[in-house]
Scaffold this active site. Structure first.
Site, PDB file in Angstrom:
ATOM      1  CB  SER A 188      -0.948  -0.041   1.213  1.00  0.00           C
ATOM      2  OG  SER A 188      -1.990   0.873   1.066  1.00  0.00           O
ATOM      3  NE  ARG A 258      -8.595   1.819  10.751  1.00  0.00           N
ATOM      4  CZ  ARG A 258      -7.562   1.272  10.147  1.00  0.00           C
ATOM      5  NH1 ARG A 258      -6.963   1.920   9.173  1.00  0.00           N
ATOM      6  NH2 ARG A 258      -7.105   0.099  10.514  1.00  0.00           N
ATOM      7  CG  ASP A 354      -6.012  -3.977  -3.652  1.00  0.00           C
ATOM      8  OD1 ASP A 354      -6.824  -3.075  -3.357  1.00  0.00           O
ATOM      9  OD2 ASP A 354      -4.788  -3.879  -3.446  1.00  0.00           O
ATOM     10  CG  HIS A 387      -5.533  -2.498   0.006  1.00  0.00           C
ATOM     11  ND1 HIS A 387      -4.595  -2.390  -0.995  1.00  0.00           N
ATOM     12  CD2 HIS A 387      -5.067  -1.770   1.056  1.00  0.00           C
ATOM     13  CE1 HIS A 387      -3.605  -1.618  -0.579  1.00  0.00           C
ATOM     14  NE2 HIS A 387      -3.853  -1.238   0.658  1.00  0.00           N
ATOM     15  CG  ASP A 388      -6.393  -4.545   5.059  1.00  0.00           C
ATOM     16  OD1 ASP A 388      -5.632  -3.699   4.575  1.00  0.00           O
ATOM     17  OD2 ASP A 388      -7.108  -4.332   6.062  1.00  0.00           O
TER      18      ASP A 388
END
Length: 424
Positions: A188, A258, A354, A387-388
């Site tokens: 990232s 967040r 992602d 993505h994570d």
């Protein structure tokens, strides 16, 4: 080399925050607890380096002096200082890649990759992870004291870029007497730093591993960041950025920021698999605005856990740094120019689900490298984790990184007993 390996694991739906707060007692396949497997931990040093008489000249034209870099180191630097690996953290990460976090008390955020016997083997390599400039875990940032005023910087802190973060890291590497990093790795925003290193300081990077990243931020990603920043600044407790002096905390705004960002870290499949439309500790909807659904409760929980370990102004500055990152623009719109005549070896990794940094972003990087006849491997991993995934137990990612680093070590002639040859 491009491959599309099948993901053998079942979707577990973990996210960055869960990784940051998980019990990392499980082994790489998650089958054994720490008590069962008694894993070894890396020898860790927590250090800060303050550059008293050095100016950090920023891309904005401003300077920081003095400035401090907080970092963790694992393993031993060999006598030739050729076995150093720099790990670069993501937006909300920090230097605690493989050591206990002093605020949360949780294990390191990348212990799946960093440690004794792991792909980034701390028995063989000297591993560094710095808190970026602009961060809030010891490096100089908006919560630091402005030496000119004697009070917290707040919004007087100069705007920073990914290039500035890397330039600060260069000062640290120089201070340690390391001419060339054996490898730079990160996902990232960490991947952006890797690309910056490989572009700007190519001769100082033997190998580079950018994961789930891009050579520039997309319009969609800038839009999500703007939503987050506006949420922070709309919180009346933000106090125009002077909340530390006012002894307030824009917790609600930062938590909403967040929550919005967290959605982008997961895939639709991951959210559906983990939560579906399940209700939160109730049998029917309430016809109100309480967290009826599990996914709502989950996001609220993640949002408010985050504010305990992160500074709101740092969030503003670091998201802006990501928005400004654009290796295309720095080379007249031609990305290949960023890697001209590079001798660095690359392993580019992306994940099919992602949508924050889709695989096409990584392919652009690969095409630019190929145009320079660079030594590049590309692994586009089929995954439903979003993505994570770069923070999670992805066997193909772990295998690819282990193989790439091992092959690089052989090419560079690094001995497997570097620890015994070490100097510190």
């Amino acid at each position: 080399m491009t491959s599309h390996p099948k993901n053998r694991d079942q979707l577990n739906g973990q996210s960055e925050e869960e990784v940051l707060n998980k019990d990392t007692n499980a082994d790489l396949k998650g089958n054994k607890s720490a008590k069962e497997a008694t894993p070894r931990h890396a020898i860790t040093k927590s250090e800060t380096k303050t550059f008293e008489n050095t100016e950090l000249k920023l891309e904005s034209g401003a300077t920081l002096s003095p400035f401090t870099i907080a970092y963790e180191s694992y393993g031993t630097l060999n006598a030739d200082k050729t076995n150093a690996i720099l790990v670069c953290h993501a937006l909300t990460g920090d230097q605690y890649a493989a050591s206990k976090h002093p605020v949360t008390g949780k294990e390191g955020w990348w212990e799946i990759l960093v440690g004794p016997g792991k792909p980034i083997d701390t028995d063989k390599y000297f591993v560094l992870c710095t808190n970026v400039i602009g961060g809030c875990m010891g490096s100089t940032g908006p919560a630091s004291i402005n030496p000119e005023t004697g009070i917290v910087y707040g919004l007087d802190f100069p705007m920073i870029t990914i290039g500035d973060m890397v330039k600060a890291q260069v000062h640290l590497i120089d201070s340690l007497g390391i001419d060339q990093l054996f490898s730079v790795i990160g996902g990232s925003m960490g991947g952006m730093q890797v690309l910056q290193w490989a572009s700007k300081y190519s001769e100082r990077v033997f190998s580079a591993i950018p994961i789930a990243t891009a050579a520039r931020h997309s319009s969609q990603n800038i839009a999500f960041h703007e939503v987050g920043r506006q949420a922070v600044m709309a919180d009346p407790e933000w106090k125009s950025g002077r909340y530390l002096e006012e002894k307030t905390n824009p917790r609600k705004g930062l938590a909403v920021a967040r929550m919005a960002a967290h959605i982008t870290y997961l895939s639709d499949e991951a959210l559906h698999s983990k939560f579906g439309r399940n209700l939160q500790e109730r049998e029917k909807i309430t016809f109100g605005f309480d967290a009826d659904f599990q996914v709502e409760s989950y996001l609220r929980h993640q949002g408010f856990r985050f504010v305990d370990r992160f500074d709101a102004n740092s969030y503003l500055y670091i998201t802006r740094a990501m928005d400004y990152f654009d290796l295309f623009a720095e080379h007249d719109g031609i990305l290949a120019g960023a890697f001209k005549d590079t001798k660095t070896r690359f392993c580019v990794v992306s994940f099919t689900s992602d949508w924050l940094f889709p695989s096409r972003d990584s392919r652009q990087i690969v095409h630019a490298l190929t145009a320079n006849a660079a030594n590049v491997s590309f692994v586009d991993i089929e995954s439903e984790k979003g993505h994570d995934a770069f923070l999670l137990d992805e066997p193909e990612m772990i295998s690819a990184i282990r193989g790439f680093i091992s092959a690089g070590a052989k090419q560079k002639g690094l001995s497997t007993d570097e620890k015994q040859k070490g100097t510190s």
